[in-house]
Design an enzyme around this catalytic site. Structure first.
Site, mmCIF file in Angstrom:
data_model
loop_
_atom_site.group_PDB
_atom_site.id
_atom_site.type_symbol
_atom_site.label_atom_id
_atom_site.label_comp_id
_atom_site.label_asym_id
_atom_site.label_seq_id
_atom_site.Cartn_x
_atom_site.Cartn_y
_atom_site.Cartn_z
ATOM 1 N N CYS A 219 -4.970 2.349 -3.579
ATOM 2 C CA CYS A 219 -3.426 2.883 -3.032
ATOM 3 C C CYS A 219 -2.462 2.081 -3.227
ATOM 4 O O CYS A 219 -1.503 1.737 -2.639
ATOM 5 C CB CYS A 219 -3.384 3.116 -1.489
ATOM 6 S SG CYS A 219 -4.660 4.402 -1.409
ATOM 7 N N ASP B 203 2.997 -4.381 8.073
ATOM 8 C CA ASP B 203 1.911 -3.716 7.893
ATOM 9 C C ASP B 203 0.549 -4.648 8.221
ATOM 10 O O ASP B 203 0.307 -5.109 7.397
ATOM 11 C CB ASP B 203 1.875 -3.053 6.611
ATOM 12 C CG ASP B 203 0.518 -2.229 6.332
ATOM 13 O OD1 ASP B 203 -0.232 -2.323 7.088
ATOM 14 O OD2 ASP B 203 0.633 -1.521 4.929
ATOM 15 N N GLN C 130 -4.430 -4.808 7.065
ATOM 16 C CA GLN C 130 -5.513 -5.586 6.484
ATOM 17 C C GLN C 130 -5.397 -6.930 7.449
ATOM 18 O O GLN C 130 -6.312 -7.955 6.947
ATOM 19 C CB GLN C 130 -5.484 -5.945 4.911
ATOM 20 C CG GLN C 130 -5.568 -4.669 4.188
ATOM 21 C CD GLN C 130 -7.251 -4.133 4.065
ATOM 22 O OE1 GLN C 130 -7.959 -4.831 4.432
ATOM 23 N NE2 GLN C 130 -6.965 -2.873 4.030
ATOM 24 N N HIS D 206 0.918 -1.146 -0.042
ATOM 25 C CA HIS D 206 0.001 -0.023 0.015
ATOM 26 C C HIS D 206 0.816 1.163 -0.141
ATOM 27 O O HIS D 206 2.051 1.436 0.580
ATOM 28 C CB HIS D 206 -0.677 0.058 1.349
ATOM 29 C CG HIS D 206 -1.769 0.792 1.458
ATOM 30 N ND1 HIS D 206 -1.491 2.353 1.836
ATOM 31 C CD2 HIS D 206 -3.254 0.783 1.066
ATOM 32 C CE1 HIS D 206 -2.807 3.176 1.947
ATOM 33 N NE2 HIS D 206 -3.591 2.379 1.411
ATOM 34 N N LYS E 177 -10.441 -0.314 10.660
ATOM 35 C CA LYS E 177 -10.703 -1.540 9.650
ATOM 36 C C LYS E 177 -10.889 -2.618 10.755
ATOM 37 O O LYS E 177 -11.108 -3.854 10.521
ATOM 38 C CB LYS E 177 -9.340 -1.822 8.845
ATOM 39 C CG LYS E 177 -9.002 -0.689 8.035
ATOM 40 C CD LYS E 177 -7.878 -1.269 7.046
ATOM 41 C CE LYS E 177 -7.340 0.105 6.316
ATOM 42 N NZ LYS E 177 -7.907 0.644 5.130
#
Ligand code: PMP
Length: 420
Positions: free
Chosen positions: A377, A213, A216, A136, A239
């Site tokens: 993104c 990261d 998600q 991303h 999220k």
């Protein structure tokens, strides 16, 4: 993702009661364009259960005050609630110490903080930062900025057509020059679940730090930062069924201790004089100014909600819906799924032959179905697949097979319009 054992006691013998869970989300009980809302844009942001909304309301109605400062009752309650949320998050991520949980604005701020506070004072010309093609922009641009500031080089590990990281190429790119390896735990545009432990181990063998990261990942399966062995892990509250403007940076205490402050201001200092200031202990050194108190409390409630359902049960439910969705989309002519890694989270990126993804999004919205269309993104990734954009349906714990059926009906609508 690492998988813990068994279902939570609440769900044992009860399986995943998705209708009961859906009833916790007031926003889902509405119609859009005359159809029941089908929300499949969870990769962008998830909806909020009643208890998260209630926790925030309760805080503002009865406890609102600034934290860590006042001696009065409200300030004490606000501080306890804010710090209680930190303990909840520590347990959720299995961090060793609550000092390792820094509240930030989101995954984006967490990644920028690592780049500026840990990496910037250390990187030198000749050093390398290794990311992957599937990142991303939030895990690309902060590293580009710090490379420009320090003269370090950004390197990019390629992926296979399936959307899996090319582990051989990745390992070959890791060398004694590599100082930072920063990789998505789960790709937002492909759904690929990366072999995070192996990535961390490879980074560590070369003496690099490993940054994951988890934007998600954190809402879709168990995350155990100690089992992963990572040095830093970031997530976004919004999220994870929590409020926006809130996120978590996990960092190993030793690295956070050694890192420079990110922002200066109130709360992050121990002493201030015009000649010199000294820093507060962890994690406050990185929480300058009045923090997002309501955000932390809302995130705490969201984490408790997910934990009660059980992260393994959530993962299993979403995997089942993903498998069904993949089968249904595969049955349709002229649809190509982008991202077919065997280890996938509930994200379905696809292109419809001859139709721009924005048109797909607009037409399925007419059927009450919310999906996303665009570059997500991840412009370099779109370039890798030679597409300007994709349509993306992304799942959450409240999605069902019926939601997938509504999407497929919407896609039939797209084909009817464009085949005319
Ligand atoms: N990384 C990934 C993989 C993401 O999907 C996102 C959000 N789309 C981010 C980072 C950034 O998260 P936020 O905008 O909440 O800071």
């Amino acid at each position: 993702m690492t998988h813990a054992q068994g279902l939570s006691p609440q769900l044992a013998g009860n399986m995943f009661d998705v209708e009961r869970i859906r009833a916790e989300f007031p926003i889902l009980a509405q119609t859009v364009n005359g159809r029941p809302l089908v929300y499949l844009d969870n990769g962008a942001t998830s909806q909020k259960p009643r208890r998260v909304i209630e926790a925030i309301r309760r805080y503002y109605e009865s406890d609102n005050a600034n934290v860590h400062r006042g001696l009065h009752a409200l300030s004490e309650r606000a501080t306890n609630a804010y710090e209680g949320a930190r303990d909840t998050v520590r347990t959720f991520l299995n961090a060793a110490d609550r000092r390792e949980i820094v509240f930030v604005r989101g995954a984006t701020e967490g990644l920028n903080l690592i780049a500026q506070s840990w990496a910037r004072p250390r990187l030198q010309p000749g050093d390398e930062v290794l990311i992957t093609t599937m990142e991303h922009h939030s895990n690309i641009v902060p590293w580009q900025l710090v490379c420009r500031q320090t003269g370090a080089q950004l390197r990019v590990a390629p992926i296979h057509d399936s959307g899996e990281l090319d582990m051989e190429a990745f390992a070959n790119l890791v060398s004694e020059r590599t100082r930072v390896v920063a990789v998505a735990h789960v790709s937002n545009a492909l759904g690929t679940i990366n072999p995070a432990r192996q990535i961390v181990e490879t980074a560590h063998i070369a003496g690099a730090i490993a940054v994951l990261d988890g934007a998600q990942a954190a809402a879709h399966g168990p995350v155990d930062v100690r089992a992963l062995g990572c040095d830093f892990y970031v997530l976004s509250s919004h999220k994870c069924y929590g409020p926006t403007g809130m996120g978590v940076l996990y960092g190993r205490a030793e690295l956070l201790e050694a890192a420079e402050p990110y922002q200066g201001g109130g709360d992050m200092i121990r002493t201030v004089s015009f000649e010199e200031s000294t820093w507060n202990e962890l994690p406050y050194k990185f929480e300058a100014g009045t923090p997002n108190i309501a955000g932390a409390i809302g995130l705490g409630a969201a984490v408790e909600f997910m934990t009660e359902l059980g992260m393994d049960a959530i993962a299993a439910h979403e995997r089942e819906v993903l498998e069904y969705a993949t089968e249904r989309l595969d049955e349709l002519d002229g649809i190509r799924i982008i991202g077919t890694a065997p280890e996938k989270a509930g994200i379905l990126s696809f292109v419809v032959e001859g139709v721009h993804p924005h048109d797909v999004g607009t037409i399925v919205d007419q059927h009450g179905v919310a999906i996303r269309a665009g570059h997500h993104c991840a412009m370099p990734l779109m370039r890798r697949y030679r597409v300007p954009a994709t349509s993306r349906a992304s799942l959450a714990l409240y999605n069902t097979r019926a939601d997938v059926d509504a999407l497929v009906e919407g896609l039939h609508g797209v084909k009817e319009i464009f085949d005319r």
